[in-house]
Design an enzyme around this catalytic site. Structure first.
Site, short mmCIF file in Angstrom:
data_model
loop_
_atom_site.label_atom_id
_atom_site.label_comp_id
_atom_site.label_asym_id
_atom_site.label_seq_id
_atom_site.Cartn_x
_atom_site.Cartn_y
_atom_site.Cartn_z
N GLU A 108 -12.26 0.26 -13.11
CA GLU A 108 -11.19 0.12 -14.11
C GLU A 108 -11.72 -0.02 -15.54
OE1 GLU A 108 -7.30 -1.45 -12.26
OE2 GLU A 108 -8.73 -3.10 -12.21
N HIS A 168 -0.48 -6.89 -10.33
CA HIS A 168 -1.89 -6.67 -10.61
C HIS A 168 -2.50 -7.82 -11.41
CE1 HIS A 168 -5.01 -3.38 -11.89
NE2 HIS A 168 -5.57 -4.55 -11.75
#
Lengths: 245, 245, 245, 245
Positions: D77, D167
């Protein structure tokens, strides 16, 4: 015994890590299928998880009988492990715990645990609740026979976990890193869903992962990074213990 | 004094363990009946639990008077212990605490603590609430006389524990390992029942252990595994303290 | 400076203890009136509480001006302390904190903090809430002038503490052990009352200490036992720090 | 590489501090813009935050490609960081986390995070929620392409942070001390607002900072004191680790 020291050490890392994260207290256990014989599994002698060392790991057959008892005490609930390995050839690691925020989900039949995030997405594969009253009235709550183990395994079926009413949970996975991570994140999901439910209020909106999101995460997720952390910390801890002697 | 060093050490392990688990903070205490004289009990001098050592343990008669005071300060609430031992010949260990999640249960008269799991099943034997206003108006909340101790013991009656309104709890058991485990798990039950009640909502279903389950667990349960863990940890801790000197 | 090393050490114990109990994080402070001059007080230079040592303690007059600055940074909110000592000759120790469970009580004007037990009974003497908007619009929330300090002191009046809306709390007492214990137990009361309110539900019964109970406890309560614990632990901690150098 | 050791060390302090405060667990990361080249940023190789050392810090361009990979694993990420630096020239530090009390706010669309106090006042500048379903159906929830990074950055826009549904969060700031403090205090705000909402009940009053208060705090607030604390503690920790080798 033919097992590799490294696999045994992984199991010790699992015990210590689950104790560190308060997923296990003085009770509960974790096992792995024997790395070379699929008809056996490894589990500690009866001992509090944070005290387990390599020397405490024993070998069991799938009836949950010890291969070489040598007078050691056994966990009364070892049948959970044997029956899960028997019924699920895809399973190579099993945790049984009484994880603090999970027990309340086990006793509230109208509340369901749900996947709140990627790390908890395995919950989307299904987490049924095992009600021991369906199989035994006036139970002492434990899974202390092969028959009760089979009952529990029949509720778990092909799922990654089951809650056990008034007791805790069983989590099953393809390897030790995954079963440890899932055990940690099942507790995390319970904490976060509890909070979300209270904030949203009765009937309020709580958005959990949908099936397509669960499937997408499951396709790629592995837990190498937490496992590396857990292993590093436990090995350091064991080094420090040795030095203190 | 005739007591065995080992019994005294058990009492120190109990103090330290209850402090480690935040069942006791700077206040609260644990006692055991004298192993050789049923008309005496052992309790620390007035000291915060995590500081207690073998040298701080004193001997008391059942009026809660010290056998050999030697100028030491005494817990003002030692009468809880004496009166419990007097009224309950089956009791060999007593904890008095202000366990954080238990105090709220003591002040909500319409909410009852319940057994949520096997380790908390002793709660199913009954945990009444002691309301000091029933015996004394304008109390300073403490049990500082034999009479108040008797009042409390009359509410405990034949039960394993009582909550004390706006104060905490008293837990009584057949031995030190049991009274420590019950004290820890009374707090755990409070945390888990609190969560379950909030999740279920007003009138929602929360399934606690039924009488047959409570009876089945009580018939077999002992707390050897947690006690082994607690003792191992405290002894290690005391070793480390000695080395640090 | 004429102060006794022992008094200064007490103040360091207070800083460290409040940090250990998470009553203070990187912010907040504790002061004591100068033991020999009632027109002065002792407070650390601007520093996170758990880093404070005897060398960081400075002397201030009641206008909150340093006697001997020597280039050191000052807490911007030291005016809380000066103005409390000025308006309250009975006060010899002051804590300003942002205690985690207290902040929510400060922003819910329809919810009142109450004494739930003997150790929290001082709350029954009254804990008003200071709303800075009553004195300053568009405030940056801090008490950074003598005038704001006087405003706060006027709300505290003769009470042991006040909440500060969207900010935290100020606690004042006759000595350091009491102000530390009250700060710890104000947070404990908030946690326990929060739980009791949720369990009882809207309109449900929560029994707090009545005025006669509060008065009875206040007549006798001192906090020698926790203070002995706190002091012992911090001194041990400081010894270990010295050895590590 | 031209970077100063001191800046790199700051980044290590950030990783360790966020792990210590449980803002990061085994996952999540923090980066800083390169101190001498605004078109680059510094980020650890893929590693659990509490294990990060100076040697693990790598350099990336704004496409989130490593300048000198040398076979090391990369965070999947990392595109969050590159796209934030690209779209926000004022941003010099970025945190991505799954902070425990924040995740529930991300999945309850009818509940908004608010500034409850001065240290949490940056929330008053706006904290939108990123819903990945608006950009990708059946997502595996991660920001693993530059496009998803741009999508996230477009939701953050000129704000200090955004929640990410199911998340966690992204927090952006002008320097490392601020981004760490904001990450810690975003979690604190979530805990305190959660409690306040439950205490106030549906429709009950919760007073958060108004715009004039937010503006007044933002004008003066910096986080030098917590940063000094965090840095001191991590350096001590790293010293102890070195000695243990």
């Amino acid at each position: 015994m033919e097992r590799h020291i490294d696999d045994t050490l992984d199991l010790v890392v699992a015990y210590r890590t689950l104790a560190d994260h308060r997923i296990l207290d003085a009770y509960g256990h974790v096992s792995m299928r024997h790395p070379e014989r699929t008809d056996r599994f490894l589990l500690s002698r009866a001992l509090a998880p944070e005290l387990v060392t390599v020397d405490d790991i024993m070998e069991f057959d799938l009836e949950s009988q010890p291969i070489d008892k040598r007078g050691r005490d056994l966990y009364s609930e070892r049948f959970i492990h044997g029956e899960m390995y028997k019924s699920r050839p895809d399973v190579f690691a099993v945790v049984h715990n009484h994880s603090p925020t999970i027990v309340p989900f086990s006793i509230t039949p109208d509340v369901k645990i749900k996947p709140v995030s990627a790390v908890t997405s395995f919950i989307g594969l299904g987490v049924p609740t095992f009600e021991i009253r369906d199989f035994q009235r006036g139970a002492d709550m434990r899974i202390i026979t092969n028959e009760l183990g089979r009952n529990l395994a029949s509720v778990v079926a092909d799922k990654p976990a089951a809650l056990m009413r008034g007791h805790g949970a069983v989590i099953v996975a393809k390897d030790v890193p995954t079963v440890v991570a899932w055990s940690v994140y099942l507790e995390v999901a319970a904490q976060q869903l509890f909070q979300a439910m209270l904030m949203a209020g009765p009937g309020g909106r709580v958005i959990t992962l949908d099936d397509s999101e669960v499937a997408a995460v499951q396709k790629r997720q592995e837990f190498g990074r937490p496992w590396n952390l857990f292993r590093t910390k436990v090995l350091k801890q064991m080094e420090a213990e040795k030095r203190a002697l």
